[in-house]
Design an enzyme around this catalytic site. Sequence first.
Site, PDB file in Angstrom:
ATOM      1  N   CYS A   9       2.263  -7.965  -0.545  1.00 45.88           N
ATOM      2  CA  CYS A   9       0.876  -7.985  -0.108  1.00 45.88           C
ATOM      3  C   CYS A   9       0.843  -8.831   1.157  1.00 45.88           C
ATOM      4  O   CYS A   9       1.850  -9.439   1.519  1.00 45.88           O
ATOM      5  CB  CYS A   9      -0.004  -8.574  -1.207  1.00 45.88           C
ATOM      6  SG  CYS A   9      -1.731  -8.125  -1.038  1.00 45.88           S
ATOM      7  N   CYS A  85      -1.398  -3.821  -1.309  1.00 39.37           N
ATOM      8  CA  CYS A  85      -2.566  -3.855  -0.437  1.00 39.37           C
ATOM      9  C   CYS A  85      -2.308  -2.937   0.748  1.00 39.37           C
ATOM     10  O   CYS A  85      -1.168  -2.766   1.171  1.00 39.37           O
ATOM     11  CB  CYS A  85      -2.930  -5.271  -0.012  1.00 39.37           C
ATOM     12  SG  CYS A  85      -1.799  -6.070   1.116  1.00 39.37           S
ATOM     13  N   CYS A  93       8.187  -2.620   6.778  1.00 41.34           N
ATOM     14  CA  CYS A  93       8.752  -3.331   5.644  1.00 41.34           C
ATOM     15  C   CYS A  93       9.792  -4.320   6.151  1.00 41.34           C
ATOM     16  O   CYS A  93      10.506  -4.036   7.119  1.00 41.34           O
ATOM     17  CB  CYS A  93       9.394  -2.333   4.689  1.00 41.34           C
ATOM     18  SG  CYS A  93       9.610  -2.959   3.033  1.00 41.34           S
TER      19      CYS A  93
END
Length: 163
Positions: A9, A85, A93
């Site tokens: 998140c 989220c 990433c």
Amino acid sequence: MTRRVLFLCTGNSARSVLAEATLRAWGVGRYEAYSAGSQPAGQVNPFAIAQLEREGFPTDNLRSKSWDEFSAETTAAMDLIVTVCDSAANESCPIVHGDYVRVHWGLFDPAAVTGNDADKRAAFAEAHAIIQKRMRAFLDIRDDVWADKAAVKALLEPIAEVG
């Protein structure tokens, strides 16, 4: 074989921590659960801690941390990365080791709820109830499916709709 799951998140103070604590408690022997954020808040939201404690989940060792902690070469490989989220899902990433599957299980942010403490407690209770339903669906996936990354991803993606 124990599989490693990382919940991501932005702030790593609420949703990802709730998911980490829940899977850590329920997935013993099958999964190791972790959480991190792209821009960690620096502390776990006290309403998240209170929600977990109300339901009897251990809260020791929970902390808000950067996803950079999982990019070190000495860090063990991950098997699954779950963004919880939308903003984290849209970010690149981090470099995380492993041949992992990545899925998005978006969830409203209980920490963004305004109002009195009762409103905030209700939001955290609702978010955690959804996370628990998703963890039950996740834990229903048989271990032998993990041999086929495409098959496991196909089983993991619909969990985003659970709740």
